[in-house]
Design a protein around this motif. Structure first.
Motif, PDB file in Angstrom:
ATOM      1  N   THR A  15      21.569 -23.254 -15.150  1.00 12.50           N
ATOM      2  CA  THR A  15      21.665 -22.438 -16.425  1.00 12.50           C
ATOM      3  C   THR A  15      21.090 -23.469 -17.461  1.00 12.50           C
ATOM      4  OG1 THR A  15      23.582 -21.196 -16.118  1.00 12.50           O
ATOM      5  CG2 THR A  15      23.144 -21.490 -18.389  1.00 12.50           C
ATOM      6  N   VAL A  16      21.112 -24.750 -17.321  1.00  8.28           N
ATOM      7  CA  VAL A  16      20.685 -25.629 -18.208  1.00  8.28           C
ATOM      8  C   VAL A  16      19.246 -25.543 -18.275  1.00  8.28           C
ATOM      9  CG1 VAL A  16      20.365 -28.172 -18.861  1.00  8.28           C
ATOM     10  CG2 VAL A  16      22.600 -27.389 -18.425  1.00  8.28           C
ATOM     11  N   ARG A  17      18.760 -25.834 -16.949  1.00  3.03           N
ATOM     12  CA  ARG A  17      17.235 -25.663 -16.647  1.00  3.03           C
ATOM     13  C   ARG A  17      16.836 -24.210 -17.514  1.00  3.03           C
ATOM     14  NH1 ARG A  17      19.035 -28.131 -12.016  1.00  3.03           N
ATOM     15  NH2 ARG A  17      18.685 -26.022 -10.798  1.00  3.03           N
ATOM     16  N   LEU A  18      17.490 -23.138 -17.009  1.00  2.00           N
ATOM     17  CA  LEU A  18      17.117 -21.880 -17.411  1.00  2.00           C
ATOM     18  C   LEU A  18      16.874 -22.154 -19.043  1.00  2.00           C
ATOM     19  CD1 LEU A  18      16.390 -18.647 -17.097  1.00  2.00           C
ATOM     20  CD2 LEU A  18      18.595 -18.442 -17.305  1.00  2.00           C
ATOM     21  N   MET A  23      13.460 -22.342 -23.955  1.00  2.00           N
ATOM     22  CA  MET A  23      13.340 -22.936 -25.383  1.00  2.00           C
ATOM     23  C   MET A  23      11.738 -23.166 -25.370  1.00  2.00           C
ATOM     24  SD  MET A  23      15.016 -26.446 -27.191  1.00  2.00           S
ATOM     25  CE  MET A  23      15.787 -26.849 -25.543  1.00  2.00           C
ATOM     26  N   LYS A  24      11.293 -23.805 -24.195  1.00  2.84           N
ATOM     27  CA  LYS A  24       9.821 -23.985 -24.083  1.00  2.84           C
ATOM     28  C   LYS A  24       9.109 -22.677 -24.624  1.00  2.84           C
ATOM     29  CE  LYS A  24      10.144 -27.869 -21.164  1.00  2.84           C
ATOM     30  NZ  LYS A  24      10.012 -28.302 -19.608  1.00  2.84           N
ATOM     31  N   ALA A  25       9.665 -21.756 -24.095  1.00  4.72           N
ATOM     32  CA  ALA A  25       8.780 -20.292 -24.263  1.00  4.72           C
ATOM     33  C   ALA A  25       9.010 -19.822 -25.570  1.00  4.72           C
ATOM     34  CB  ALA A  25       9.125 -19.580 -23.055  1.00  4.72           C
ATOM     35  N   GLY A  26       9.948 -20.457 -26.535  1.00  6.51           N
ATOM     36  CA  GLY A  26      10.279 -19.890 -27.759  1.00  6.51           C
ATOM     37  C   GLY A  26      11.337 -18.798 -27.721  1.00  6.51           C
ATOM     38  N   ILE A  27      12.080 -18.731 -26.772  1.00  2.15           N
ATOM     39  CA  ILE A  27      13.046 -17.754 -26.559  1.00  2.15           C
ATOM     40  C   ILE A  27      14.324 -18.524 -27.196  1.00  2.15           C
ATOM     41  CG2 ILE A  27      14.426 -16.346 -25.102  1.00  2.15           C
ATOM     42  CD1 ILE A  27      11.904 -16.264 -23.307  1.00  2.15           C
ATOM     43  N   LYS A  28      15.058 -17.823 -28.090  1.00  2.17           N
ATOM     44  CA  LYS A  28      16.309 -18.346 -28.456  1.00  2.17           C
ATOM     45  C   LYS A  28      17.457 -18.030 -27.213  1.00  2.17           C
ATOM     46  CE  LYS A  28      15.446 -17.299 -33.265  1.00  2.17           C
ATOM     47  NZ  LYS A  28      15.747 -16.747 -34.490  1.00  2.17           N
ATOM     48  N   VAL A  57       7.468 -14.091 -21.003  1.00  3.55           N
ATOM     49  CA  VAL A  57       8.630 -15.024 -20.403  1.00  3.55           C
ATOM     50  C   VAL A  57       9.990 -14.094 -20.492  1.00  3.55           C
ATOM     51  CG1 VAL A  57       9.921 -17.034 -20.280  1.00  3.55           C
ATOM     52  CG2 VAL A  57       7.229 -17.164 -20.494  1.00  3.55           C
ATOM     53  N   ILE A  58      10.705 -13.918 -19.445  1.00  2.00           N
ATOM     54  CA  ILE A  58      12.056 -13.144 -19.604  1.00  2.00           C
ATOM     55  C   ILE A  58      12.865 -14.014 -19.001  1.00  2.00           C
ATOM     56  CG2 ILE A  58      13.170 -11.066 -19.012  1.00  2.00           C
ATOM     57  CD1 ILE A  58      10.711  -9.497 -19.325  1.00  2.00           C
ATOM     58  N   CYS A  59      14.348 -14.285 -19.504  1.00  5.16           N
ATOM     59  CA  CYS A  59      14.754 -15.306 -18.687  1.00  5.16           C
ATOM     60  C   CYS A  59      16.333 -14.588 -18.557  1.00  5.16           C
ATOM     61  CB  CYS A  59      15.398 -16.448 -19.328  1.00  5.16           C
ATOM     62  SG  CYS A  59      13.834 -17.547 -19.989  1.00  5.16           S
ATOM     63  N   ILE A  60      16.698 -14.667 -17.257  1.00  3.83           N
ATOM     64  CA  ILE A  60      18.020 -13.824 -16.847  1.00  3.83           C
ATOM     65  C   ILE A  60      19.189 -14.905 -16.385  1.00  3.83           C
ATOM     66  CG2 ILE A  60      19.294 -11.837 -15.711  1.00  3.83           C
ATOM     67  CD1 ILE A  60      16.263 -10.845 -15.463  1.00  3.83           C
ATOM     68  N   HIS A  85      12.380 -15.343 -15.126  1.00  7.65           N
ATOM     69  CA  HIS A  85      13.140 -16.738 -14.495  1.00  7.65           C
ATOM     70  C   HIS A  85      14.547 -16.158 -14.331  1.00  7.65           C
ATOM     71  CE1 HIS A  85       9.852 -19.610 -15.226  1.00  7.65           C
ATOM     72  NE2 HIS A  85       9.900 -19.007 -16.380  1.00  7.65           N
ATOM     73  N   VAL A  86      15.151 -16.273 -13.397  1.00  5.93           N
ATOM     74  CA  VAL A  86      16.375 -15.555 -12.979  1.00  5.93           C
ATOM     75  C   VAL A  86      17.340 -16.748 -12.335  1.00  5.93           C
ATOM     76  CG1 VAL A  86      17.791 -13.923 -11.538  1.00  5.93           C
ATOM     77  CG2 VAL A  86      15.245 -13.336 -12.285  1.00  5.93           C
ATOM     78  N   VAL A  87      18.441 -16.765 -12.824  1.00  2.79           N
ATOM     79  CA  VAL A  87      19.436 -17.654 -12.072  1.00  2.79           C
ATOM     80  C   VAL A  87      20.623 -16.629 -11.364  1.00  2.79           C
ATOM     81  CG1 VAL A  87      21.594 -19.367 -12.484  1.00  2.79           C
ATOM     82  CG2 VAL A  87      19.426 -19.607 -13.555  1.00  2.79           C
ATOM     83  N   VAL A  88      20.728 -17.021 -10.183  1.00  6.74           N
ATOM     84  CA  VAL A  88      21.492 -16.038  -9.410  1.00  6.74           C
ATOM     85  C   VAL A  88      23.112 -16.600  -9.487  1.00  6.74           C
ATOM     86  CG1 VAL A  88      22.027 -14.976  -7.053  1.00  6.74           C
ATOM     87  CG2 VAL A  88      19.822 -15.369  -7.925  1.00  6.74           C
TER      88      VAL A  88
END
Length: 90
Positions: A15-18, A23-28, A57-60, A85-88
């Protein structure tokens, strides 16, 4: 669509890496989707909606295996310039 999946034991930094990727992609952080908050097909619809709105970029976080099956199904419907980007969740 590119689908990057991160799996592993709890407390290994997934989750930290996600969050760093977001953040690098500008997603809050508040805009990171939490997979367990969505029924399977609703998550699929949300990802499609975000991609159609132009997000690249979409993060889940906390995604379930069943949800991954739905995301893989729509993978070819979304432009290759979109990365999910997905964290299972374990």
């Amino acid at each position: 669509m590119q689908l990057n999946i991160s799996r592993g034991p709890k407390a290994t930094g997934k989750t930290v890496r996600l969050r760093q990727t977001a953040m690098k992609a500008g997603i809050k952080e508040k805009n990171i989707l939490i997979g367990t908050s969505y029924p399977d097909r609703e998550l699929e619809a949300k990802v499609l909606q975000l991609a159609l709105r132009g997000l690249k970029v979409i993060c889940i976080d906390e995604c379930r295996e069943e949800q991954l099956a739905f995301l893989r199904r729509v993978k070819d419907l979304i432009c290759n310039s979109v990365t999910v980007h997905v964290v299972v969740a374990n």
